[in-house]
Scaffold this active site. Structure first.
Site, PDB file in Angstrom:
ATOM      1  N   HIS A 240      -4.093  -0.030  -6.057  1.00 13.66           N
ATOM      2  CA  HIS A 240      -3.685  -1.043  -7.040  1.00 13.66           C
ATOM      3  C   HIS A 240      -3.532  -0.307  -8.366  1.00 13.66           C
ATOM      4  CE1 HIS A 240      -4.669  -4.348  -4.301  1.00 13.66           C
ATOM      5  NE2 HIS A 240      -5.801  -3.731  -4.039  1.00 13.66           N
TER       6      HIS A 240
ATOM      7  N   HIS B 163      -3.413   1.494   3.487  1.00 12.00           N
ATOM      8  CA  HIS B 163      -2.475   0.446   3.063  1.00 12.00           C
ATOM      9  C   HIS B 163      -1.410   1.128   2.204  1.00 12.00           C
ATOM     10  CE1 HIS B 163      -5.365  -2.887   4.034  1.00 12.00           C
ATOM     11  NE2 HIS B 163      -6.246  -1.945   3.774  1.00 12.00           N
ATOM     12  N   PHE B 164      -0.164   1.151   2.685  1.00  5.29           N
ATOM     13  CA  PHE B 164       0.899   1.821   1.918  1.00  5.29           C
ATOM     14  C   PHE B 164       1.875   0.847   1.255  1.00  5.29           C
ATOM     15  CE2 PHE B 164       0.424   6.084   4.389  1.00  5.29           C
ATOM     16  CZ  PHE B 164      -0.635   6.438   3.577  1.00  5.29           C
ATOM     17  N   ARG B 165       1.697  -0.457   1.441  1.00  6.45           N
ATOM     18  CA  ARG B 165       2.329  -1.469   0.573  1.00  6.45           C
ATOM     19  C   ARG B 165       3.836  -1.659   0.737  1.00  6.45           C
ATOM     20  NH1 ARG B 165      -2.639  -3.292  -0.263  1.00  6.45           N
ATOM     21  NH2 ARG B 165      -3.846  -2.229  -1.818  1.00  6.45           N
TER      22      ARG B 165
ATOM     23  N   ASN C  65      -1.026  -5.906   5.919  1.00  3.19           N
ATOM     24  CA  ASN C  65      -1.003  -6.887   4.811  1.00  3.19           C
ATOM     25  C   ASN C  65      -0.019  -6.472   3.727  1.00  3.19           C
ATOM     26  OD1 ASN C  65      -2.787  -4.747   4.238  1.00  3.19           O
ATOM     27  ND2 ASN C  65      -3.884  -5.952   2.715  1.00  3.19           N
TER      28      ASN C  65
ATOM     29  N   HIS D  69     -11.505  -6.881  10.174  1.00  3.17           N
ATOM     30  CA  HIS D  69     -12.200  -6.918   8.878  1.00  3.17           C
ATOM     31  C   HIS D  69     -13.175  -8.081   8.943  1.00  3.17           C
ATOM     32  CE1 HIS D  69     -11.959  -6.755   4.252  1.00  3.17           C
ATOM     33  NE2 HIS D  69     -12.813  -7.723   4.536  1.00  3.17           N
TER      34      HIS D  69
ATOM     35  N   ASP E 224      -9.486   3.394   4.191  1.00  2.00           N
ATOM     36  CA  ASP E 224      -9.028   2.116   3.624  1.00  2.00           C
ATOM     37  C   ASP E 224      -8.293   2.368   2.308  1.00  2.00           C
ATOM     38  OD1 ASP E 224      -8.560  -0.571   3.283  1.00  2.00           O
ATOM     39  OD2 ASP E 224     -10.655  -1.138   2.988  1.00  2.00           O
TER      40      ASP E 224
ATOM     41  N   HIS F 211     -14.718  -0.755   8.617  1.00  2.00           N
ATOM     42  CA  HIS F 211     -15.530  -0.542   7.396  1.00  2.00           C
ATOM     43  C   HIS F 211     -16.840  -1.330   7.357  1.00  2.00           C
ATOM     44  CE1 HIS F 211     -13.090  -3.985   6.460  1.00  2.00           C
ATOM     45  NE2 HIS F 211     -12.137  -3.355   5.808  1.00  2.00           N
TER      46      HIS F 211
END
Ligand code: DOR
Length: 440
Positions: A309, A63-65, A95, A180, A305, A234
Site C-alpha cells: 500500500h 499480492h501484486f494488485r 483479491n 485466511h 504476504d 499466516h
C-alpha cells in the site's frame, strides 16, 4: 557443443537433507548434473566460490494488485522485486479488482504476466459465494496454485463470513485450499471497541487471538467432515499453533517472515500503521510460539504476504489505514539474518521455502535441486553484511518495514530455469517467467 548451457561452479549446495560442495550443470532449463563437473564445458559459467546455492525460493503468498490496483504494484514490478530479493517463484493472491474468481480471470492474469515478468508464477482462484459449486472444475485451470478463501474481511471484497458458504467450498474440490482465518462476526463485533484517536497499537486488540483461533477451529471442523486438506495461512497465535499441532493429518501451516521478525508493541511504536497487517503482528508470547512451531515441524511453509500500500494510503488515521506490508524483496535477507543469529538452520529455511511449497501444493518439476527438475536457484552470501533500505525496494510503493535493519546474509543471484535473472542487485535476464504446473 558444450555439455551444459550453464555451470554453477564451486558453490556449497544446500538442500533440506544435505549441504556440501558441488557444481551444478544446467541444460535446457533443467538440472542435468550435480557433483564435481571438473573441466566439463559450458556455454556460461557462474563462479559461486564462497556462496551457498539454494533451491529457488518460492513465496507462496504475495499480492501484486494487477488488475485494478496498479498504483500499488503490477505483476512486472512485484516480480522484479521478487527476483532482486532472490525469489524465483511466486503464488499471487486473488483479491485484485475484479477478484480472481473465474477461469477467465486466471487466464487474464496469465496473459498480463506473459513477456513482462522475470520469474515463474501461479495464481490463486478466489473462492466465495459466487463460484462455490464450480470450484472442483475451475481449480484445474492452468496456472492455478489452489483456492484461496478469506474468512475475515481484509483488503478488498473477497469474503466468506458464514459456515454454510465455507462448507460448500470445502466440499467442492481437492486441490489445496488456502485460508485466511479470522472470524468475521467477531471482527465486526469488536471493531466498535476501537476508541476515537486510536493508533495501530489497537490492531491486535481489535483482531484478537480469539478471532484467529475461532476461524481456524471452524475451518478444521468442516475440513474434517469432508476430509479436505487445508492450508492455514499466516498463523499468528500460540493457541492456533497448539491446536494445529494435533491437526497435521489435514492441515498444513504457513508462517510469515513479518510475524517471526516483528513484535508488538515495539513495531507499532516504531512504524505506526506501516506495521498494520491482517492478521496482526502480536506480542512476544505469540512470536516465541511461532518460532517453536518452526522448530518442531508444525510449520510447512514460510512466505511473506507481500501486500503493498502506498505511504499516502498508510498515512490515513487508524483504522482507515489499509492493512499489509511489502515483503517479497526482503524475505531472503531477513530470514538469512535469523539463520545467522542461530534461530533456524539453513536447511530448515530451504525446506520451508522450496520443498515445503512443492509438497503442500503438488508443484511439478520445482522445489528441489535434482536432475530433471527446473533449474531454479537462489544463490546467497551468508557472510555479507548489508543494511536493508527503502531506496533498494523495487516495489511500486518504495518502502519496507525493515528499513534501516542491518542483516547478515544477502541474495547474490536468482536463477529461473537456467537463466540468471538477477546478479549482484541487477536484473540481468529477459522477462520470460512462465506459469507453474501442479498435480491435478
Ligand atoms: O494485511 C493484509 N493485507 N492481509 C491480507 O490478508 C490482505 C493483504 C492485502 O491484500 O493488502
Amino acid at each position: 557443443m558444450p555439455a551444459y548451457d550453464l555451470v554453477i561452479r564451486n558453490g556449497t549446495v544446500v538442500t533440506p537433507w544435505a549441504e556440501g560442495p558441488a557444481d551444478i550443470g544446467i541444460r535446457d532449463g533443467r538440472f542435468a548434473a550435480i557433483g564435481d563437473l571438473g573441466g566439463e564445458g559450458a556455454a556460461e559459467q557462474f563462479d559461486a566460490r564462497g556462496l551457498h546455492v539454494l533451491p529457488g525460493v518460492i513465496d507462496t503468498q504475495v499480492h501484486f494488485r494487477e488488475p485494478g490496483l496498479e498504483h500499488k504494484e503490477t505483476q512486472a514490478s512485484g516480480m522484479r522485486a521478487a527476483a532482486l530479493g532472490g525469489v524465483a517463484g511466486v503464488f499471487e493472491m486473488p483479491n485484485t479488482s475484479p477478484n480472481t474468481t473465474t477461469p477467465e480471470l486466471i487466464a487474464d492474469k496469465l496473459a498480463r504476466a506473459a513477456g513482462k515478468v522475470w520469474i515463474d508464477h501461479a495464481f490463486y482462484l478466489g473462492g466465495d459465494g459466487t463460484n462455490a459449486g464450480h470450484l472442483r472444475a475451475w481449480e484445474q485451470t492452468p496456472g492455478v496454485a489452489g483456492v484461496k478463501v478469506f474468512m475475515g474481511a481484509s483488503t478488498g471484497t473477497l469474503l466468506v463470513a458464514d459456515d454454510e458458504t465455507l462448507e460448500r467450498i470445502v466440499a467442492d474440490g481437492r486441490r489445496r485450499m488456502a485460508v485466511h482465518c479470522e472470524d468475521e462476526p467477531r471482527l465486526l463485533e469488536r471493531k466498535g471497541l476501537i476508541p476515537p484517536g486510536a493508533t495501530a497499537h489497537w490492531h491486535p486488540v481489535w483482531r484478537d487471538e480469539v478471532s484467529a483461533l475461532r476461524a481456524t477451529e471452524r475451518l478444521l471442523r468442516l475440513a474434517r467432515k469432508h476430509r479436505r486438506m487445508v492450508h492455514v495461512l499466516h498463523v499468528t497465535t500460540a493457541e492456533e499453533m497448539e491446536f494445529l499441532r494435533g491437526q497435521k493429518d489435514l492441515a498444513t501451516v504457513e508462517v510469515l517472515a513479518n510475524h517471526l521478525t516483528l513484535a508488538a508493541p515495539d513495531c507499532y511504536d516504531r512504524l505506526g500503521s506501516l506495521a498494520q497487517m491482517n492478521p496482526p503482528v502480536r506480542g512476544e508470547r505469540h512470536r516465541a510460539a511461532l518460532w517453536a512451531a518452526v522448530a518442531d515441524g508444525t510449520v510447512d511453509i514460510l512466505a511473506t504476504d507481500h501486500a503493498p500500500h502506498t505511504r499516502e494510503e498508510k498515512a490515513k488515521p487508524y483504522p482507515a489505514s489499509p492493512s499489509g506490508m511489502p515483503g517479497v524483496q526482503t524475505l531472503v535477507p531477513v530470514m538469512l539474518d535469523h539463520v545467522a543469529k542461530g534461530r533456524l538452520p539453513l536447511q530448515r529455511l530451504v525446506d520451508l521455502t522450496s520443498a515445503g511449497p512443492q509438497r503442500v501444493f503438488g508443484l511439478m518439476g520445482k522445489g528441489r535441486i535434482a536432475c530433471g527438475y527446473d533449474a531454479d536457484l537462489t544463490i546467497v552470501d551468508l557472510k555479507a553484511e548489508r543494511t536493508i533500505d527503502d531506496a533498494q525496494q523495487a516495489s511500486k510503493v518504495g518502502w519496507t518495514p525493515f528499513h534501516g535493519m542491518r542483516v547478515q546474509g544477502w541474495p547474490m543471484a536468482t536463477v529461473v530455469r537456467g537463466q540468471v535473472v538477477m546478479r549482484d542487485g541487477e536484473i540481468t535476464g529477459r522477462p520470460e517467467g512462465r506459469a507453474m504446473r501442479f498435480l491435478p
